[in-house]
Scaffold this motif. Structure first.
Motif, PDB file in Angstrom:
ATOM      1  N   UNK A  61       0.911  -1.237   0.119  1.00  0.00           N
ATOM      2  CA  UNK A  61       0.099  -0.161   0.152  1.00  0.00           C
ATOM      3  C   UNK A  61       0.688   1.226   0.155  1.00  0.00           C
ATOM      4  N   UNK A  62       1.837   1.378   0.784  1.00  0.00           N
ATOM      5  CA  UNK A  62       2.951   2.521   1.107  1.00  0.00           C
ATOM      6  C   UNK A  62       3.325   2.494  -0.574  1.00  0.00           C
ATOM      7  N   UNK A  63       4.028   1.527  -0.951  1.00  0.00           N
ATOM      8  CA  UNK A  63       4.494   1.657  -2.479  1.00  0.00           C
ATOM      9  C   UNK A  63       3.485   2.262  -3.405  1.00  0.00           C
ATOM     10  N   UNK A  64       2.299   1.851  -3.471  1.00  0.00           N
ATOM     11  CA  UNK A  64       1.158   2.394  -4.344  1.00  0.00           C
ATOM     12  C   UNK A  64       1.073   3.693  -4.292  1.00  0.00           C
ATOM     13  N   UNK A  65       0.930   4.024  -2.771  1.00  0.00           N
ATOM     14  CA  UNK A  65       0.445   5.586  -2.665  1.00  0.00           C
ATOM     15  C   UNK A  65       1.984   6.293  -2.928  1.00  0.00           C
ATOM     16  N   UNK A  66       3.048   5.880  -2.963  1.00  0.00           N
ATOM     17  CA  UNK A  66       4.163   6.825  -3.655  1.00  0.00           C
ATOM     18  C   UNK A  66       4.147   6.822  -5.049  1.00  0.00           C
ATOM     19  N   UNK A  67       3.736   5.595  -5.776  1.00  0.00           N
ATOM     20  CA  UNK A  67       3.451   5.990  -7.017  1.00  0.00           C
ATOM     21  C   UNK A  67       2.326   6.940  -7.379  1.00  0.00           C
ATOM     22  N   UNK A  68       1.350   6.902  -6.549  1.00  0.00           N
ATOM     23  CA  UNK A  68       0.359   7.759  -6.945  1.00  0.00           C
ATOM     24  C   UNK A  68       0.744   9.091  -6.792  1.00  0.00           C
ATOM     25  N   UNK A  69       1.461   9.498  -5.793  1.00  0.00           N
ATOM     26  CA  UNK A  69       2.129  10.807  -5.457  1.00  0.00           C
ATOM     27  C   UNK A  69       3.056  11.065  -6.427  1.00  0.00           C
ATOM     28  N   UNK A  70       3.745  10.284  -7.027  1.00  0.00           N
ATOM     29  CA  UNK A  70       4.723  11.037  -7.998  1.00  0.00           C
ATOM     30  C   UNK A  70       3.985  11.067  -9.191  1.00  0.00           C
ATOM     31  N   UNK A  71       2.858  10.475  -9.655  1.00  0.00           N
ATOM     32  CA  UNK A  71       2.108  10.727 -10.662  1.00  0.00           C
ATOM     33  C   UNK A  71       1.325  11.886 -10.605  1.00  0.00           C
ATOM     34  N   UNK A  72       0.763  12.101  -9.608  1.00  0.00           N
ATOM     35  CA  UNK A  72       0.072  13.223  -9.048  1.00  0.00           C
ATOM     36  C   UNK A  72       1.069  14.695  -9.251  1.00  0.00           C
ATOM     37  N   UNK A  73       2.331  14.522  -8.805  1.00  0.00           N
ATOM     38  CA  UNK A  73       3.388  15.333  -9.025  1.00  0.00           C
ATOM     39  C   UNK A  73       3.597  15.776 -10.336  1.00  0.00           C
ATOM     40  N   UNK A  74       3.776  14.620 -11.110  1.00  0.00           N
ATOM     41  CA  UNK A  74       3.984  14.790 -12.608  1.00  0.00           C
ATOM     42  C   UNK A  74       3.239  15.293 -13.358  1.00  0.00           C
ATOM     43  N   UNK A  75       1.691  15.430 -13.104  1.00  0.00           N
ATOM     44  CA  UNK A  75       0.580  15.881 -13.773  1.00  0.00           C
ATOM     45  C   UNK A  75       0.577  17.294 -13.324  1.00  0.00           C
ATOM     46  N   UNK A  76       0.921  17.605 -11.982  1.00  0.00           N
ATOM     47  CA  UNK A  76       0.927  19.061 -11.600  1.00  0.00           C
ATOM     48  C   UNK A  76       2.348  19.799 -12.251  1.00  0.00           C
ATOM     49  N   UNK A  77       3.340  19.176 -12.319  1.00  0.00           N
ATOM     50  CA  UNK A  77       4.347  19.694 -13.311  1.00  0.00           C
ATOM     51  C   UNK A  77       4.151  19.951 -14.774  1.00  0.00           C
ATOM     52  N   UNK A  78       3.297  19.184 -15.362  1.00  0.00           N
ATOM     53  CA  UNK A  78       2.873  19.246 -16.631  1.00  0.00           C
ATOM     54  C   UNK A  78       1.831  20.557 -16.792  1.00  0.00           C
ATOM     55  N   UNK A  79       1.061  20.560 -15.854  1.00  0.00           N
ATOM     56  CA  UNK A  79       0.017  21.599 -15.979  1.00  0.00           C
ATOM     57  C   UNK A  79       0.566  22.976 -15.675  1.00  0.00           C
ATOM     58  N   UNK A  80       1.603  22.758 -14.623  1.00  0.00           N
ATOM     59  CA  UNK A  80       2.304  24.032 -14.448  1.00  0.00           C
ATOM     60  C   UNK A  80       3.074  24.518 -15.604  1.00  0.00           C
ATOM     61  N   UNK A  81       3.591  23.714 -16.458  1.00  0.00           N
ATOM     62  CA  UNK A  81       4.412  24.143 -17.510  1.00  0.00           C
ATOM     63  C   UNK A  81       3.628  24.604 -18.572  1.00  0.00           C
ATOM     64  N   UNK A  82       2.392  23.932 -18.673  1.00  0.00           N
ATOM     65  CA  UNK A  82       1.340  24.634 -19.886  1.00  0.00           C
ATOM     66  C   UNK A  82       0.812  25.926 -19.274  1.00  0.00           C
ATOM     67  N   UNK A  83       0.626  26.143 -18.029  1.00  0.00           N
ATOM     68  CA  UNK A  83       0.222  27.455 -17.620  1.00  0.00           C
ATOM     69  C   UNK A  83       1.241  28.553 -17.735  1.00  0.00           C
ATOM     70  N   UNK A  84       2.690  28.026 -17.480  1.00  0.00           N
ATOM     71  CA  UNK A  84       3.604  28.948 -17.559  1.00  0.00           C
ATOM     72  C   UNK A  84       3.612  29.550 -19.220  1.00  0.00           C
ATOM     73  N   UNK A  85       3.498  28.483 -20.080  1.00  0.00           N
ATOM     74  CA  UNK A  85       3.579  28.773 -21.600  1.00  0.00           C
ATOM     75  C   UNK A  85       2.248  29.760 -21.885  1.00  0.00           C
TER      76      UNK A  85
END
Length: 131
Positions: A61-85
């Motif tokens: 469960x811990x490992x799955x939550x870490x994966x979900x966290x990094x996927x969410x951060x990756x989405x935030x990074x992508x959305x932030x880059x889109x917003x900056x552009x």
């Protein structure tokens, strides 16, 4: 009530926001994400060899939550880059809209001036009276 219609955009500030936001993403969030991911990737997962099924499940469960966290951060990074552009695209659009509006106003004024002058009869240069 105000007579002001519309709004004013500080184009340089919008460009500055886009640049600063992208910088923050690159320097802070992206770097922290990479560093944290490296730490977790190089650290063995605890509890997978435990005798207790509950501990093993907690580790999964811990490992799955870490994966979900990094996927969410990756989405935030992508959305932030889109917003900056998008900030730069919006600022450029305001600039070209202002230029277009200015050209339209100048054209309308020129046409109005021609129309006004077209209705004025010729004037005798010596007498200053209409001919």
């Amino acid at each position: 009530m105000s007579e002001h219609n519309g709004f004013t955009v500080d184009v340089a500030a919008v460009h500055g926001f886009g640049t600063d936001f992208q910088h923050d993403l690159d320097v802070h969030l992206s770097a922290e994400m990479t560093q944290t991911l490296t730490v977790f990737a190089n650290t063995p997962l605890f509890g997978t060899q435990a005798l207790s099924d509950d501990v093993k499940q907690a580790a999964k469960n811990y490992h799955a939550r870490l994966v979900e966290l990094y996927e969410a951060l990756d989405v935030l990074m992508y959305n932030g880059e889109v917003m900056a552009r998008a900030a730069h695209v919006i600022a450029d659009a305001y600039t070209s809209a202002d230029a277009l509006a200015s050209t339209d106003v100048q054209t309308a004024m020129s046409e109005a001036g021609r129309a006004v002058n077209a209705d004025v009869p010729p004037v005798d240069p010596k007498l200053g009276r209409p001919i």
